[in-house]
Structures are given as structure tokens and as C-alpha cells.
Scaffold this active site. Sequence first.
Site, PDB file in Angstrom:
ATOM      1  N   GLY A  15       0.772  -1.246   0.000  1.00 17.72           N
ATOM      2  CA  GLY A  15       0.000   0.000   0.000  1.00 17.72           C
ATOM      3  C   GLY A  15       0.797   1.286   0.000  1.00 17.72           C
ATOM      4  O   GLY A  15       0.339   2.281   0.558  1.00 17.72           O
ATOM      5  N   SER A  21       2.783   8.420   1.580  1.00 17.67           N
ATOM      6  CA  SER A  21       2.008   7.276   2.066  1.00 17.67           C
ATOM      7  C   SER A  21       2.513   6.858   3.447  1.00 17.67           C
ATOM      8  O   SER A  21       3.724   6.823   3.694  1.00 17.67           O
ATOM      9  CB  SER A  21       2.177   6.078   1.122  1.00 17.67           C
ATOM     10  OG  SER A  21       1.612   6.351  -0.134  1.00 17.67           O
ATOM     11  N   ASP A  68      -3.510  -6.095  -6.580  1.00 13.89           N
ATOM     12  CA  ASP A  68      -4.780  -5.462  -6.221  1.00 13.89           C
ATOM     13  C   ASP A  68      -5.489  -6.419  -5.271  1.00 13.89           C
ATOM     14  O   ASP A  68      -5.843  -7.549  -5.657  1.00 13.89           O
ATOM     15  CB  ASP A  68      -5.614  -5.216  -7.485  1.00 13.89           C
ATOM     16  CG  ASP A  68      -6.879  -4.424  -7.180  1.00 13.89           C
ATOM     17  OD1 ASP A  68      -7.473  -4.630  -6.107  1.00 13.89           O
ATOM     18  OD2 ASP A  68      -7.277  -3.597  -8.023  1.00 13.89           O
ATOM     19  N   VAL A  69      -5.695  -5.980  -4.022  1.00 16.29           N
ATOM     20  CA  VAL A  69      -6.199  -6.903  -2.986  1.00 16.29           C
ATOM     21  C   VAL A  69      -7.664  -7.291  -3.178  1.00 16.29           C
ATOM     22  O   VAL A  69      -8.195  -8.100  -2.412  1.00 16.29           O
ATOM     23  CB  VAL A  69      -5.988  -6.321  -1.566  1.00 16.29           C
ATOM     24  CG1 VAL A  69      -4.513  -6.201  -1.248  1.00 16.29           C
ATOM     25  CG2 VAL A  69      -6.701  -4.972  -1.394  1.00 16.29           C
ATOM     26  N   TYR A 159     -16.530  10.398   7.523  1.00 12.80           N
ATOM     27  CA  TYR A 159     -15.708   9.194   7.424  1.00 12.80           C
ATOM     28  C   TYR A 159     -16.598   8.000   7.066  1.00 12.80           C
ATOM     29  O   TYR A 159     -16.201   7.087   6.352  1.00 12.80           O
ATOM     30  CB  TYR A 159     -14.956   8.970   8.733  1.00 12.80           C
ATOM     31  CG  TYR A 159     -13.616   8.302   8.537  1.00 12.80           C
ATOM     32  CD1 TYR A 159     -12.522   9.018   8.081  1.00 12.80           C
ATOM     33  CD2 TYR A 159     -13.453   6.945   8.791  1.00 12.80           C
ATOM     34  CE1 TYR A 159     -11.310   8.403   7.886  1.00 12.80           C
ATOM     35  CE2 TYR A 159     -12.240   6.316   8.597  1.00 12.80           C
ATOM     36  CZ  TYR A 159     -11.171   7.056   8.149  1.00 12.80           C
ATOM     37  OH  TYR A 159      -9.965   6.435   7.956  1.00 12.80           O
ATOM     38  N   LYS A 166     -12.900   0.323   9.427  1.00 14.83           N
ATOM     39  CA  LYS A 166     -11.778   0.339  10.379  1.00 14.83           C
ATOM     40  C   LYS A 166     -12.129  -0.474  11.634  1.00 14.83           C
ATOM     41  O   LYS A 166     -11.256  -1.112  12.228  1.00 14.83           O
ATOM     42  CB  LYS A 166     -11.404   1.777  10.756  1.00 14.83           C
ATOM     43  CG  LYS A 166     -10.753   2.553   9.619  1.00 14.83           C
ATOM     44  CD  LYS A 166      -9.488   1.894   9.090  1.00 14.83           C
ATOM     45  CE  LYS A 166      -8.706   2.772   8.148  1.00 14.83           C
ATOM     46  NZ  LYS A 166      -7.626   2.045   7.444  1.00 14.83           N
ATOM     47  N   ARG A 196      -1.637  14.177   6.228  1.00 15.76           N
ATOM     48  CA  ARG A 196      -1.866  14.663   4.859  1.00 15.76           C
ATOM     49  C   ARG A 196      -1.325  13.667   3.832  1.00 15.76           C
ATOM     50  O   ARG A 196      -0.161  13.725   3.450  1.00 15.76           O
ATOM     51  CB  ARG A 196      -1.179  16.017   4.692  1.00 15.76           C
ATOM     52  CG  ARG A 196      -1.879  16.926   3.714  1.00 15.76           C
ATOM     53  CD  ARG A 196      -1.170  18.251   3.642  1.00 15.76           C
ATOM     54  NE  ARG A 196      -1.654  19.227   4.607  1.00 15.76           N
ATOM     55  CZ  ARG A 196      -2.803  19.878   4.500  1.00 15.76           C
ATOM     56  NH1 ARG A 196      -3.605  19.650   3.486  1.00 15.76           N
ATOM     57  NH2 ARG A 196      -3.164  20.754   5.412  1.00 15.76           N
ATOM     58  N   THR A 197      -2.165  12.741   3.382  1.00 15.16           N
ATOM     59  CA  THR A 197      -1.779  11.763   2.355  1.00 15.16           C
ATOM     60  C   THR A 197      -2.813  11.819   1.224  1.00 15.16           C
ATOM     61  O   THR A 197      -3.837  12.490   1.364  1.00 15.16           O
ATOM     62  CB  THR A 197      -1.758  10.328   2.925  1.00 15.16           C
ATOM     63  OG1 THR A 197      -3.098   9.975   3.286  1.00 15.16           O
ATOM     64  CG2 THR A 197      -0.858  10.211   4.140  1.00 15.16           C
TER      65      THR A 197
END
Length: 263
Positions: A15, A21, A68-69, A159, A166, A196-197
Site C-alpha cells: 500500500g 504514504s 490489487d487486494v 468518514y 476500520k 496529509r496523504t
Amino acid sequence: MVNIDLSDKVALIAGVQNEYSLGWAAAKKLLAAGCKCIFSFQGERNIPALEKLTAPFGDQVLMLEVCDVMYDEQIEALFEKIKQKVGKIDYLMHAIAFTPRETQENPFVQTSREGWKIALDVSAYSLLALAQRAAPIMPAGSSIVALTYYASEKVVPKYNVMGVAKAALEATSRYLAYDLGAAGIRVNCVSPGPMRTVAAKSIPGFTQMLEKAAKTSAMGKNATFDDVGNMCLFLFSPMSGATTGETIYVDGGYSVMGMSFES
Ligand code: NAD
């Protein structure tokens, strides 16, 4: 200063897409500790960025592989290649999340079955899918770390279904910790505050979130990429040898506050 030497270890980092990242924050710490790294990423389009990012680390970077998971066959192919070329992994870093844009733009109550499925598949089931293939080639003393967020336990507006994903991710890590514990494999989550990603920038109102989290945290500041990377390194290293099934916050103490007088 404690010297962590991981030069006989191999990590799979799933990832990373660029230098911002959080998976890269962990990878940098592992590489600095001498660990060899394999990087997997969603698509061929990620290859140039990954090649550029990892070039300075030369032979320490063993493989760059597309995975790609959402596709079992791609996960199988990744582990087949790892088995053949490397033979084992000691560490697995899960730094993957995705939810369709509309699930964060619309109210949570409007989440579609498809939106729910995609968010939970990519962001939570993928930990199980990777761990079940990794475990047979992980020696005792191995460690798995996944990245989660506070919206798993409290409502964070916008979210939405990612909070549900999560929560599933954290529960998945606890069940994996139990299943894999006897084999000496530990599984933990790190829960950074907002960072910040690219993934975070797609969350509506993210800049406001960043500012508010800093103001209302116990320490009056957000965590840095270094803070997150260091916690991952600690959870991989033998220094955390009896810690498993935990979710550890790296958020300047935001999550421990019950009330704040900051506006
Ligand atoms: P990022 O965009 O750099 O990383 C997310 C990664 O997920 C990307 O590399 C993307 O390609 C990958 N991904 C998405 N769908 C995939 C798929 N189908 N197959 C394989 N890979 C796929 O953003 P990030 O913020 O570094 O996210 C990493 C992790 O950190 C995520 O789990 C995220 O939820 C978590 N996290 C982020 C924050 C934050 O504020 N940035 C806070 C807490 C937790």
C-alpha cells in the site's frame, strides 16, 4: 539510543503509492534498520513512483509487485513469487484503504450495499487475505501491523462507512492475533491521527480535521510521519515481543480527550 538491527529480516509492505504514504513512513524506518523490503501496490501505474522512491535503497529492495487486494488470484500470485524468490517474510505492513467517493460525500444512512462491500473488502478483508497467505511463510517472532483510524470507535462526520471498515479491520487484527499467536506471529494496529496523504485528501473537510485534531489533542499537535513510522518499527521489532491484538494510537493524545475548551 536503542539500535534496532533487522538486517536478517524481510518485510512485505502493501500500500505505498508515494513518499507521503503512511506505508512509506514505516518502510523508511524498516529500511534504516537494515530490513529488506518487498513492496506490493495496486496497479502498474504505481511502478514508476515506486521505482524512484526505492532506488536509493538498492539491493535492500527485493521485489516490486502489483497486487490489487480485491483479487484473490493476484494475492496468490504475489505470495507464490515471494515463496520462490525469497522464501519467507518476517513482517507484513498493511497500509491499504479505499471507499467509493459517494460513500463519503453522501450521508452514511445512504450507503449502498455495493459501497459497503467495496470499503470493507479493500480496507478490512484484505488484512485477512494477506495474513492467511503470509502466515505459512512467517517464522516465529514475525509481526503484522495494519493502519487504522479513530472513526472505528467514535463517529467522525464524513468518514462514514470507512469507520465501519476500520472497526472491522481492528476486530480482524484481534482474531488474527489469537489464531496466529501460538505460531509466534503478532498482529497489531497503529491508529494515527489525521495525516496529509492522498487517501486523506479525498475526505471532505480534511484540512479542517487536521487543524481541529491538533488544537484539541492532549499535546496540542498532530503526529508526524516519523512518529507513525517509529511506532510501526517498534511493533515489528522484538522490543514489543509480548504485544499483540492491540490498537495503539499515535495522535498526540487526541483520542484520550473527553472534552476540549478549544473551539
Ligand atoms: P495512501 O493513499 O498513500 O495509501 C493508501 C493505499 O491503498 C494506496 O497505496 C492505494 O493504492 C492502496 N489501495 C487502495 N485500493 C487498493 C487495492 N484494491 N489493492 C491494493 N492497494 C490498494 O494513503 P494513506 O493515508 O497513507 O493510507 C494508508 C493507511 O493509513 C490506510 O489504511 C488509511 O486508512 C490509514 N490511515 C490514514 C490516515 C490519514 O489521515 N492519512 C489516518 C489514519 C489511518
